[in-house]
Scaffold this motif. Structure first.
Motif, PDB file in Angstrom:
ATOM      1  N   ARG A 718      50.818 -36.564  43.133  1.00  0.00           N
ATOM      2  CA  ARG A 718      51.080 -36.951  44.516  1.00  0.00           C
ATOM      3  C   ARG A 718      52.534 -36.694  44.917  1.00  0.00           C
ATOM      4  O   ARG A 718      52.893 -36.837  46.059  1.00  0.00           O
ATOM      5  CB  ARG A 718      50.697 -38.415  44.730  1.00  0.00           C
ATOM      6  CG  ARG A 718      49.327 -38.515  45.395  1.00  0.00           C
ATOM      7  CD  ARG A 718      48.793 -39.915  45.421  1.00  0.00           C
ATOM      8  NE  ARG A 718      47.771 -40.084  44.384  1.00  0.00           N
ATOM      9  CZ  ARG A 718      47.742 -41.099  43.524  1.00  0.00           C
ATOM     10  NH1 ARG A 718      48.681 -42.026  43.559  1.00  0.00           N
ATOM     11  NH2 ARG A 718      46.776 -41.184  42.649  1.00  0.00           N
ATOM     12  N   LYS A 719      53.353 -36.307  43.942  1.00  0.00           N
ATOM     13  CA  LYS A 719      54.780 -36.144  44.242  1.00  0.00           C
ATOM     14  C   LYS A 719      55.196 -34.702  44.519  1.00  0.00           C
ATOM     15  O   LYS A 719      56.301 -34.460  44.975  1.00  0.00           O
ATOM     16  CB  LYS A 719      55.607 -36.683  43.069  1.00  0.00           C
ATOM     17  CG  LYS A 719      55.325 -38.159  42.811  1.00  0.00           C
ATOM     18  CD  LYS A 719      56.457 -38.822  42.047  1.00  0.00           C
ATOM     19  CE  LYS A 719      56.129 -40.270  41.742  1.00  0.00           C
ATOM     20  NZ  LYS A 719      55.563 -40.405  40.377  1.00  0.00           N
ATOM     21  N   VAL A 720      54.339 -33.759  44.190  1.00  0.00           N
ATOM     22  CA  VAL A 720      54.687 -32.366  44.450  1.00  0.00           C
ATOM     23  C   VAL A 720      53.589 -31.746  45.304  1.00  0.00           C
ATOM     24  O   VAL A 720      52.505 -32.307  45.428  1.00  0.00           O
ATOM     25  CB  VAL A 720      54.828 -31.535  43.142  1.00  0.00           C
ATOM     26  CG1 VAL A 720      55.902 -32.102  42.247  1.00  0.00           C
ATOM     27  CG2 VAL A 720      53.506 -31.471  42.402  1.00  0.00           C
ATOM     28  N   ARG A 721      53.895 -30.596  45.886  1.00  0.00           N
ATOM     29  CA  ARG A 721      52.892 -29.873  46.644  1.00  0.00           C
ATOM     30  C   ARG A 721      52.222 -28.911  45.689  1.00  0.00           C
ATOM     31  O   ARG A 721      52.908 -28.174  44.986  1.00  0.00           O
ATOM     32  CB  ARG A 721      53.613 -29.087  47.738  1.00  0.00           C
ATOM     33  CG  ARG A 721      53.021 -29.257  49.081  1.00  0.00           C
ATOM     34  CD  ARG A 721      53.865 -28.757  50.198  1.00  0.00           C
ATOM     35  NE  ARG A 721      54.508 -27.469  49.976  1.00  0.00           N
ATOM     36  CZ  ARG A 721      55.355 -26.928  50.853  1.00  0.00           C
ATOM     37  NH1 ARG A 721      55.649 -27.567  51.958  1.00  0.00           N
ATOM     38  NH2 ARG A 721      55.920 -25.765  50.612  1.00  0.00           N
ATOM     39  N   TRP A 722      50.910 -28.934  45.613  1.00  0.00           N
ATOM     40  CA  TRP A 722      50.275 -27.976  44.706  1.00  0.00           C
ATOM     41  C   TRP A 722      48.954 -27.487  45.279  1.00  0.00           C
ATOM     42  O   TRP A 722      48.366 -28.129  46.160  1.00  0.00           O
ATOM     43  CB  TRP A 722      50.075 -28.578  43.310  1.00  0.00           C
ATOM     44  CG  TRP A 722      49.151 -29.769  43.255  1.00  0.00           C
ATOM     45  CD1 TRP A 722      49.494 -31.056  43.534  1.00  0.00           C
ATOM     46  CD2 TRP A 722      47.762 -29.775  42.920  1.00  0.00           C
ATOM     47  NE1 TRP A 722      48.401 -31.875  43.389  1.00  0.00           N
ATOM     48  CE2 TRP A 722      47.329 -31.115  43.001  1.00  0.00           C
ATOM     49  CE3 TRP A 722      46.846 -28.798  42.542  1.00  0.00           C
ATOM     50  CZ2 TRP A 722      46.004 -31.489  42.734  1.00  0.00           C
ATOM     51  CZ3 TRP A 722      45.530 -29.177  42.272  1.00  0.00           C
ATOM     52  CH2 TRP A 722      45.126 -30.510  42.366  1.00  0.00           C
ATOM     53  N   ALA A 723      48.508 -26.357  44.786  1.00  0.00           N
ATOM     54  CA  ALA A 723      47.272 -25.757  45.280  1.00  0.00           C
ATOM     55  C   ALA A 723      46.716 -24.829  44.212  1.00  0.00           C
ATOM     56  O   ALA A 723      47.450 -24.355  43.344  1.00  0.00           O
ATOM     57  CB  ALA A 723      47.539 -24.959  46.544  1.00  0.00           C
TER      58      ALA A 723
END
Ligand code: ADP
Ligand code: ZN
Ligand code: ZN
Length: 731
Positions: A718-723
């Motif tokens: 929840r702390k980084v942007r990921w995909a």
């Protein structure tokens, strides 16, 4: 409290909401109106927001208690304007295959107006047609109403949509309104308009064979790879197939890589087939896209032509999908809902039970692999339709040679000779701007981007430095910011510099630059292309924009300034792309009567892959590349997905990716990394990735599902942007 939560047992709706969360959400049916069904849009409350969402089904009960369930606020679509079932099923497949939230897939694939409540399907598009009275008026002399007369004569061959007509007749709307008023022109639904089809050339022997082979397939799904050299007349093959399908009263969807290519193609299709093709791409206004979408859904649009996003147009009576330049990287969506339009198009044709034709001179290794394994029918066009010879490629060793702005003496002489013969030359360089680096020759300082691991490109005439990765802009310093020396110079060259150098060298010849800086406005590229096709001697300088699909009969020389970066790139697809670009650019030369020459400048004339390509051609080159991929167990011999993440600081990013990697302990797939992205810092964010790889597609799919479930549960997630990017094309 017993601690036992009781689920709701009444009717609920399953709703896909455009938020980055997996799964569909339970809502109660709206009060006081009939419950909507699958494919109808609704307005719902989600958290504190209200969103437009899509019903995907109904169920008897929910695991949530009634108190937790919200009612649907409003049903937006009447049942007859629902998203067609076949399209919705395809989107659901995409969400599963690409591991992307269904709501985002749905609303990413539909025209933007679908995100707004209350946009109903617009009425069928109208075409302007000549009435009997108009015929009469046309036979009289124009008098003072010249513009009106031009419009009438433009309609003599058959009806046209208003915008097309105004362009053809070089007139403005009031002139058209006057004609409608006078009853000389009337508006009719476009689907009923037919013009007389144009003349078709006699097929070449090869074209004839290919057509016979394709037509001999039993009805139903079949994927055809039309592997034909540039200028071999692939379009003629499409035209005949499209004609068959339109005659049978079915729809055809044609996908092209570039918006720039659509006007040319639209005219060619319209002229030849006598129906008005409808366009669909991001350059159109939202209303126009909605119009095409609705017409496609109603079956009113027999022929649809568009870029990647047109893949998700509904088809009421599907008959055929054609994908031109199927190898083109623009068919891969690189952000948000990442998908490969080529693969989804094949899946769609399979679901619809219709044939698909992938046309290209340079098939991707994945496509070739499928063809070699008999999954696709492989058809060849090995000769140019006009009888012209394919261009010969001359490799010029740049080492120990003087170059003027990147052009060696041989190239300049060849350009001079070409112009003297009254022909045209094209100079290709895939780099915009004046120079890719602004450098201090005293201390070595260079202008780099604050936000990215990249140099800023010097756009000299605009007096600005631009980062081509994040669009950051800065004013170029006059003296060196570090040592104060007056020694700033550009290093390397871009198209802007080439344009200047060529204009100086050949002052009597017009030089046209074609890149995103020089050609911005709608229609500009088309106007320029028409001018060049007019045949006056001229020089063309440009990027990829010039390489694709255009037919310039008078271009007999192509100079490729530099493709060297690709030869030693860390990206395993770099060579494949280099080969495709070289063949496509080279294909612009000598397409008509005069033979073509290509000059390829390089510092690595002995590079094995390059020599294979030049001496033996793309097919041999691609086979050799495939062999290397097999040895290295790289795609298409294995299957990959990339978990990309970015953050402001590197530590949280690495911590997350390490945890994510450790969250996978299964056997069907291996997770490597974390690795920094090719460009580690971009637009102020640090980017790293994990690479997941499996031998079989099925194993990758199943493993990814399990792994991602575990990754989502990580607090660090929840702390980084990921995909996730399934079948990634870049790293
Ligand atoms: P491709 O798409 O394979 O690069 P095109 O379809 O653009 O090739 O065709 C190249 C040129 O050859 C075009 O000018 C086209 O009009 C012409 N052409 C195609 N088929 C024939 C044919 N059977 N006879 C004569 N000219 C043809
Ligand atoms: Zn300096
Ligand atoms: Zn930048």
């Amino acid at each position: 409290m017993t601690g036992q939560r009781r689920g709701y047992t009444g009717a609920v709706l399953k709703v896909a909401v455009p938020v980055p969360l997996p799964g569909v959400f339970d809502y109660l049916p709206p009060t006081g109106e009939p419950a909507p069904g699958r494919g109808q849009r609704v307005r719902v409350r989600f958290g504190r927001r209200q969103l437009v969402a899509l019903v995907t089904g109904r169920a008897d009960g929910s695991t949530f208690p009634e108190a937790k369930l919200q009612p649907v606020l409003e049903v937006l679509d009447p049942p007859e304007e629902r998203i067609p079932e076949s399209l919705l099923a395809l989107l659901e497949w995409c969400a599963r295959y690409y591991k992307h939230a269904l709501g985002e897939v749905v609303f990413g694939a539909l025209p933007p107006d679908f995100r707004k409540p209350g946009s109903n399907w617009p009425p069928p598009p109208m075409s302007m047609a000549l009435t009997a009275a108009g015929q009469g008026r046309l036979s009289e002399p124009p008098g003072r109403a010249k513009a009106q007369h031009r419009l009438l004569s433009a309609l003599a061959d058959g009806p046209m949509v208003a915008s097309e007509l105004l362009t053809a007749g070089e007139a403005s709307r009031p002139s058209l309104d006057a004609l409608l008023e006078a009853g000389w022109v009337e508006a009719r639904p476009t689907r009923t308009t037919h013009r007389s089809p144009g003349d078709a050339p006699t097929l070449t022997g090869e074209q004839d064979q290919v057509l016979k082979a394709i037509r001999a397939e039993p009805p139903g799904f079949c994927c055809h790879l039309l592997d034909g050299i540039t200028g071999s007349g692939k379009t003629e093959v499409y035209l005949r197939l499209i004609h068959d399908v339109l005659d049978a009263g079915r729809q055809v969807l044609v996908l092209v890589p570039e918006i720039g290519l659509t006007p040319q193609l639209l005219r060619r299709l319209g002229d030849r087939l006598g129906v008005t093709p409808m366009a669909f791409h991001s350059g159109l206004a939202a209303g126009e896209r909605m119009g095409t979408w609705a017409a496609a859904a109603r079956g009113d649009a027999p022929l649809l032509v568009g870029t990647r996003s047109a893949l998700f147009l509904p088809l009421a009576t599907p008959g055929l999908i054609v994908m031109d330049e199927a190898h083109d990287p623009s068919f891969k969506q690189q952000d948000g809902f990442r998908y490969a339009a080529r693969d989804v198009a094949v899946k769609r044709a399979l679901d619809l039970g219709i044939p698909i034709v992938l046309g290209t001179a340079t098939p991707s290794l994945e496509t070739l692999h499928n063809a070699l394994h008999g999954r696709y029918r492989h058809h060849h066009l090995r000769e140019r339709a006009t009888g012209a010879k394919p261009p010969s490629i001359r490799v010029v060793d740049l080492r120990a040679r003087q170059a003027d702005a990147g052009l060696c003496a041989e190239a300049l002489t060849a350009i001079g000779d070409t112009l003297e013969r009254g022909e045209q030359a094209l100079v290709f360089l895939n780099r915009r701007g004046y120079a890719p680096v602004l450098l201090c020759h005293e201390c070595g300082w260079h202008a780099s981007c604050r936000n990215c691991d990249a140099n800023m490109t010097w756009h000299r005439s605009a007096r600005i430095l631009v980062c081509h990765h994040c669009e950051a802009r800065a004013r170029p310093p006059v003296t060196c910011p570090d040592c104060r020396a007056d020694a700033l110079q550009g290093a390397g060259e871009g198209t802007e510099q080439l344009e200047q150098v060529l204009a100086r060298r050949f002052p009597d010849t017009p030089v046209h630059r074609v890149d995103r800086d020089a050609v911005r406005r709608k229609g500009e590229l088309e106007a320029l292309i028409n001018k060049v096709r007019g045949g006056e001697p001229c020089l063309l300088v440009g990027t990829q924009m010039l390489a694709k699909g255009h037919h310039f009969p008078k271009v007999t020389l192509v100079v490729v300034v530099n493709l060297d970066q690709a030869l030693y790139s860390a990206d395993f697809r770099a060579l494949e792309r280099m080969g495709q670009v070289l063949v496509q650019v080279a294909g612009r030369a000598g397409r008509a009567a005069a033979p073509g020459t290509v000059i390829l400048q390089t510092h690595h004339p002995d590079h094995l892959a390059l020599r294979c390509l030049v001496e033996q051609g793309y097919a041999a080159f691609a086979r050799a590349q495939l062999d290397e991929r097999r040895l290295a167990m790289l795609p298409p011999f294995s299957h990959q997905a990339v978990l990309r993440a970015d953050a402001v600081d590197r530590e949280s990013l690495r911590a997350f990716l390490e945890q994510a990697r450790n969250a996978w302990t299964g056997l069907g797939m291996v997770v490597h990394g974390p690795f920094p992205a090719m460009m580690e810092k971009r637009a102020g964010r640090v980017r790293w990735y994990l690479l997941a790889q499996a031998d079989a597609r099925g194993a990758l799919q199943a493993s990814l599902d399990q792994w991602l479930e575990a990754v989502r549960r990580l607090p660090a997630a929840r702390k980084v942007r990921w995909a996730i990017d399934v079948d990634p094309q870049e790293f």
